[in-house]
Design a protein around this motif. Structure first.
Motif, PDB file in Angstrom:
ATOM      1  N   CYS A  81       0.824  -1.201   0.000  1.00  0.00           N
ATOM      2  CA  CYS A  81       0.000   0.000   0.000  1.00  0.00           C
ATOM      3  C   CYS A  81       0.864   1.259   0.000  1.00  0.00           C
ATOM      4  CB  CYS A  81      -0.913  -0.013   1.221  1.00  0.00           C
ATOM      5  SG  CYS A  81      -1.897   1.491   1.449  1.00  0.00           S
ATOM      6  N   CYS A 112      -8.118   5.226   2.083  1.00  0.00           N
ATOM      7  CA  CYS A 112      -7.544   4.069   1.412  1.00  0.00           C
ATOM      8  C   CYS A 112      -7.211   3.040   2.478  1.00  0.00           C
ATOM      9  CB  CYS A 112      -6.309   4.525   0.645  1.00  0.00           C
ATOM     10  SG  CYS A 112      -5.073   3.295   0.348  1.00  0.00           S
ATOM     11  N   GLU A 126      -3.847  -1.218  -3.136  1.00  0.00           N
ATOM     12  CA  GLU A 126      -2.822  -0.646  -4.011  1.00  0.00           C
ATOM     13  C   GLU A 126      -3.503   0.324  -4.963  1.00  0.00           C
ATOM     14  OE1 GLU A 126       0.429  -2.060  -7.428  1.00  0.00           O
ATOM     15  OE2 GLU A 126      -0.811  -3.542  -6.376  1.00  0.00           O
ATOM     16  N   ASN A 172     -12.411   1.972   1.223  1.00  0.00           N
ATOM     17  CA  ASN A 172     -11.110   1.678   0.632  1.00  0.00           C
ATOM     18  C   ASN A 172     -10.818   2.520  -0.601  1.00  0.00           C
ATOM     19  OD1 ASN A 172     -12.573   0.476  -1.459  1.00  0.00           O
ATOM     20  ND2 ASN A 172     -12.328  -1.590  -0.647  1.00  0.00           N
ATOM     21  N   SER A 185      -8.751   0.843  -7.639  1.00  0.00           N
ATOM     22  CA  SER A 185      -7.772   0.386  -6.659  1.00  0.00           C
ATOM     23  C   SER A 185      -7.833  -1.134  -6.561  1.00  0.00           C
ATOM     24  CB  SER A 185      -8.049   1.022  -5.291  1.00  0.00           C
ATOM     25  OG  SER A 185      -7.803   2.410  -5.342  1.00  0.00           O
ATOM     26  N   SER A 224      -7.417  -4.518  -4.351  1.00  0.00           N
ATOM     27  CA  SER A 224      -7.486  -5.004  -2.972  1.00  0.00           C
ATOM     28  C   SER A 224      -6.996  -6.445  -2.877  1.00  0.00           C
ATOM     29  CB  SER A 224      -8.926  -4.926  -2.463  1.00  0.00           C
ATOM     30  OG  SER A 224      -9.031  -5.426  -1.148  1.00  0.00           O
TER      31      SER A 224
END
Length: 337
Positions: free
Chosen positions: A29, A104, A109, A172, A221, A223
């Motif tokens: 991350c 986040c 990522e 997230n 993003s 996960s």
């Protein structure tokens, strides 16, 4: 219109990350946040360590060394009756200096353009922007189904957003204005919720602010997926609290999708419908939406998952309902709620 940072406070975006026992994920991350295509002097990244019992603190501090935009904060106290992630994020908000708070998770990522692309969706009255998330590619079938589940739900959210119907936030991949956050009193005013992202999203919408969806490939993003069925049940027990507190459209869609097969067979007793034909039509509808999401968001690796998704959706929906109503505690990150 977006305001510019003042000379006295150049920070425009504060990225707030709550982490608890994330030694397996936190460096991934942090590396992605370090690669953001955004001016470093206008950015701060604050990691709130929720009293982790593993090496999360050491990994974060080692990575942050020599990077002034990164800040590690150990969270050991509670405020205003809050606990868990909500407590961490509430405390980080008072430390943050940015005009926008970006959220986040520690197992996420982000893409290099995430911050700038999300920021571009804020208009004059916008209080919250929701992004898109999927699981890592090429892991296993469950991960692909979870990815498809996210994309299907977010596509539905995108549809309802055109009619200004709020569905839910997503902790997230979400951003809010500092003004909106503190105008509604932050998490201290909202109160504790195990689904803090939904609570914050709805609090801002009910506070009179607009919401936007950043439904585009550039903000997706990535996960880490759950890898076992018991993990999935624990995760969904928590999520169901958010569903049951959410807008009526969300609750209704869950019940209908979960119980569609018995509902259609029961209806066929009193009405002249063919339940098998209706089920096939429902499969076609769900699959069409799934494939649309795959195409619009440019995720071609999920086309097979899109064809199978209806079977997963009907099954997991029923399992979630049963699991939610079973008399058991919700356990998340080693804590009971």
């Amino acid at each position: 219109m977006l305001s510019m940072p003042s000379p006295d406070n150049p920070v425009r975006i504060s990225i707030l990350v709550a982490a608890r026992n994330e030694e397996q994920n936190i460096e991934r991350c942090l590396r992605s946040l370090d690669l953001l295509d955004f001016p470093k002097e206008q950015l701060e990244i604050i990691i709130g360590d929720d009293d982790s019992e593993d090496n999360t603190a050491w990994i974060t501090q080692q990575f942050s060394a020599g990077k002034p935009e990164f800040k590690y904060v150990k969270i050991t106290s509670r405020i205003s009756g809050l606990k868990g992630k909500a407590n961490v994020l509430a405390q980080l908000a008072h430390i943050a200096r940015g005009e926008y708070f970006f959220y986040c998770d520690a197992d996420i990522e982000v893409q290099p353009g995430w911050a700038s692309q999300m920021l571009s969706h804020f208009k004059q009255k916008t209080g919250v922007v929701v992004g898109v998330t999927r699981m890592k590619k090429n892991r296993h079938l469950l991960a692909d189904m979870l990815s498809m589940e996210w994309l299907f739900a977010l596509t539905a959210m995108r549809f309802f957003s055109h009619f200004k119907i709020p569905i839910t936030g997503m902790g997230n991949n979400m951003a809010v204005t500092r003004e909106a956050y503190f105008k509604i009193g932050g998490y201290e005013k909202i109160g504790f919720s195990i689904v803090e992202d939904y609570a914050l999203f709805m609090g801002i919408v009910r506070g009179g602010f607009d919401f936007e969806m950043a439904y585009k490939t550039e903000v997706i993003s990535i996960s880490e997926p759950v890898n076992t069925f018991p993990e999935l049940l624990r995760q969904r027990k928590r999520w169901m609290h958010g569903v049951m507190e959410s807008y009526w459209v969300t609750r209704l869609s869950l019940f209908v999708s979960s119980l569609i097969v018995p509902i259609l067979f029961l209806l066929s007793i009193w009405f002249p419908i063919n339940p098998v034909s209706s089920i096939v039509q429902y499969y076609v509808l769900v699959t069409a939406i799934s494939l649309t999401a795959v195409v619009l968001l440019k995720q071609p690796d999920l086309w097979k998952a899109a064809l199978l998704f209806w079977f997963y959706m009907v099954s997991i929906g029923l399992i979630m309902l049963v699991n939610y109503y079973l008399p058991s505690r919700t356990v998340w990150k080693g804590r009971e709620y």
